[in-house]
Design a protein around this motif. Structure first.
Motif, short mmCIF file in Angstrom:
data_model
loop_
_atom_site.label_atom_id
_atom_site.label_comp_id
_atom_site.label_asym_id
_atom_site.label_seq_id
_atom_site.Cartn_x
_atom_site.Cartn_y
_atom_site.Cartn_z
N LEU A 167 0.84 -1.20 0.00
CA LEU A 167 0.00 0.00 0.00
C LEU A 167 0.88 1.25 0.00
O LEU A 167 2.07 1.18 0.35
N PRO A 168 0.34 2.41 -0.39
CA PRO A 168 1.16 3.62 -0.55
C PRO A 168 1.99 4.00 0.68
O PRO A 168 3.14 4.42 0.55
N SER A 169 1.41 3.87 1.88
CA SER A 169 2.15 4.20 3.10
C SER A 169 2.50 2.91 3.83
O SER A 169 1.63 2.12 4.19
N HIS A 170 3.79 2.68 4.04
CA HIS A 170 4.23 1.43 4.67
C HIS A 170 5.64 1.58 5.23
O HIS A 170 6.37 2.49 4.85
N HIS A 171 5.98 0.69 6.14
CA HIS A 171 7.36 0.64 6.60
C HIS A 171 8.23 0.11 5.45
O HIS A 171 7.78 -0.75 4.69
N PRO A 172 9.47 0.58 5.33
CA PRO A 172 10.29 0.24 4.16
C PRO A 172 10.91 -1.16 4.21
O PRO A 172 12.12 -1.33 4.12
N VAL A 173 10.05 -2.17 4.37
CA VAL A 173 10.53 -3.55 4.41
C VAL A 173 10.85 -4.06 3.01
O VAL A 173 11.93 -4.62 2.77
N LEU A 174 9.93 -3.86 2.08
CA LEU A 174 10.14 -4.33 0.72
C LEU A 174 11.30 -3.60 0.04
O LEU A 174 11.92 -4.14 -0.88
N GLU A 175 11.60 -2.40 0.51
CA GLU A 175 12.72 -1.64 -0.04
C GLU A 175 14.06 -2.09 0.55
O GLU A 175 15.11 -1.62 0.11
N GLY A 176 14.01 -2.95 1.54
CA GLY A 176 15.24 -3.48 2.12
C GLY A 176 15.87 -2.61 3.19
O GLY A 176 16.98 -2.91 3.65
N LYS A 177 15.19 -1.55 3.62
CA LYS A 177 15.75 -0.67 4.65
C LYS A 177 15.52 -1.22 6.05
O LYS A 177 16.14 -0.76 7.01
N MET A 178 14.62 -2.15 6.18
CA MET A 178 14.39 -2.86 7.43
C MET A 178 13.82 -4.24 7.08
O MET A 178 13.47 -4.50 5.93
N THR A 179 13.76 -5.12 8.06
CA THR A 179 13.25 -6.47 7.82
C THR A 179 12.15 -6.79 8.82
O THR A 179 11.90 -6.03 9.76
N CYS A 180 11.51 -7.92 8.63
CA CYS A 180 10.46 -8.34 9.56
C CYS A 180 11.02 -8.49 10.97
O CYS A 180 10.35 -8.17 11.95
N THR A 181 12.26 -8.95 11.07
CA THR A 181 12.86 -9.16 12.39
C THR A 181 13.35 -7.86 13.02
O THR A 181 13.89 -7.88 14.13
N SER A 182 13.17 -6.74 12.33
CA SER A 182 13.43 -5.45 12.98
C SER A 182 12.43 -5.23 14.10
O SER A 182 12.73 -4.57 15.10
N CYS A 183 11.24 -5.81 13.93
CA CYS A 183 10.18 -5.66 14.93
C CYS A 183 9.78 -6.98 15.59
O CYS A 183 9.32 -6.98 16.73
N HIS A 184 9.94 -8.09 14.87
CA HIS A 184 9.46 -9.38 15.37
C HIS A 184 10.59 -10.35 15.66
O HIS A 184 11.60 -10.36 14.97
N ASN A 185 10.38 -11.17 16.67
CA ASN A 185 11.23 -12.33 16.91
C ASN A 185 10.43 -13.56 16.48
O ASN A 185 9.49 -13.95 17.17
N PRO A 186 10.75 -14.16 15.34
CA PRO A 186 9.95 -15.28 14.84
C PRO A 186 9.94 -16.49 15.76
O PRO A 186 9.11 -17.38 15.62
N HIS A 187 10.86 -16.52 16.73
CA HIS A 187 10.95 -17.67 17.63
C HIS A 187 10.18 -17.47 18.93
O HIS A 187 10.26 -18.31 19.82
N GLY A 188 9.41 -16.39 19.04
CA GLY A 188 8.57 -16.21 20.22
C GLY A 188 8.80 -14.88 20.89
O GLY A 188 9.89 -14.32 20.86
N GLY A 189 7.73 -14.36 21.51
CA GLY A 189 7.82 -13.10 22.21
C GLY A 189 6.66 -12.96 23.18
O GLY A 189 5.73 -13.76 23.18
N VAL A 190 6.73 -11.93 24.00
CA VAL A 190 5.70 -11.72 25.02
C VAL A 190 4.35 -11.42 24.37
O VAL A 190 3.32 -11.95 24.76
N GLU A 191 4.34 -10.57 23.37
CA GLU A 191 3.10 -10.14 22.72
C GLU A 191 3.23 -10.27 21.21
O GLU A 191 3.90 -9.48 20.56
N GLY A 192 2.61 -11.30 20.64
CA GLY A 192 2.60 -11.43 19.19
C GLY A 192 3.96 -11.53 18.54
O GLY A 192 4.19 -10.99 17.46
#
Length: 288
Positions: A167-192
């Motif tokens: 969508l037009p406004s988004h975090h720059p993940v697809l552009e390679g400036k950040m990744t999913c793991t910039s915010c998430h720990n795929p191996h588990g976390g307290v909240e989501g």
């Protein structure tokens, strides 16, 4: 006299048959990675280029090469590809393990890793996603042995988030400036599977100026960023769930008269007057 004789012959035959069956725990021996490579040359060649392959040259837990994960291979090697030979099945194939077995198999070495401490409470484990869904020991890329690149690995399952990121406004993940793991720990976390104890704490790592503390707090901000923002993507500017003034009027409709409403619902934005909408140290109306 026939019955005892027949019984004796059957017992002897059974004993001989059982004796000829290989017992992996008792007779299997380690043969070395070179023997494995005789039949699995392509796998061995690819494995040598991976993180696990390189670590096998020095790490104690991988000192037995292929057999560190697959178990002693002498009986399997002796079967020479004959699947009907009982020795063929004595080798361990992690791909055939159940989700819980597969995770426990990997955690046997990786349990001391800080990022995996909350695996059992994480969303992936709870939904039956095991390690080999995302990682490939034989062909994985980079230090984390991912099946594909990090973003591509995540978005092959998380298709809704992939749509939002386009969508037009988004975090720059697809552009390679950040990744999913910039915010998430795929191996588990307290909240989501977040890499913080709460969403606000996570957002504050990059947007600290938005979360205060302030003398005058804006209630939706102190509650959750997602009250106003769609974190993966939006059609509205600044990841807003709705465009202004509709977003603000959802809570502040009574605060404007019919006359001012006509003005507010026109081209004027709320932030033309209320500058410090995330909170203020100067004004409860968030004006500077």
């Amino acid at each position: 006299m026939r019955t005892p004789t027949i019984s004796f012959i059957l017992a002897a035959a059974c004993a001989l048959l059982i004796a000829r069956q290989p017992r992996a725990a008792e007779t299997a021996a380690k043969v070395g990675a070179e023997v494995c490579a005789n039949c699995h040359s392509e796998v061995a060649e690819n494995f040598a280029k991976t993180f696990h392959g390189r670590k096998s040259l020095s790490a104690k837990k991988l000192k037995d090469g292929c057999e560190s994960c697959h178990g002693a291979g002498s009986l399997h090697a002796a079967a020479a590809g004959d699947k009907d030979n009982p020795g063929y099945a004595t080798i361990r194939n992690p791909n055939k393990l159940t989700t819980s077995e597969g995770a426990e198999f990997c955690l046997d070495c990786h349990k001391e890793t800080k990022a995996l401490m909350m695996w059992k409470t994480g969303a992936h484990n709870q939904n039956g996603v095991n390690c080999l869904k995302c990682h490939s020991v034989h062909n994985g890329e980079g230090r984390y042995s991912l099946v594909k690149g990090e973003t591509e690995t995540c978005l092959k399952c998380h298709t809704r988030q992939k749509t939002d990121m386009n969508l037009p406004s988004h975090h720059p993940v697809l552009e390679g400036k950040m990744t999913c793991t910039s915010c998430h720990n795929p191996h588990g976390g307290v909240e989501g599977n977040l890499k913080a104890d709460s969403l606000i704490e996570l957002c504050a790592k990059c947007h600290s100026e938005k979360v205060g503390p302030f003398a005058f707090e804006h209630a939706p901000v102190s509650d959750s960023c997602t009250n106003c923002h769609a974190v993966h993507g939006s059609v509205n500017d600044r990841l807003l769930k709705q465009a202004m003034p509709a977003l603000c009027l959802g809570c502040h409709l009574k605060e404007h008269s019919q006359t001012s409403m006509a003005r507010v619902t026109g081209k004027v934005r709320c932030t033309d007057c209320h500058f410090e909408i995330h909170g203020s140290d100067r004004s409860s109306t968030f004006k500077n």
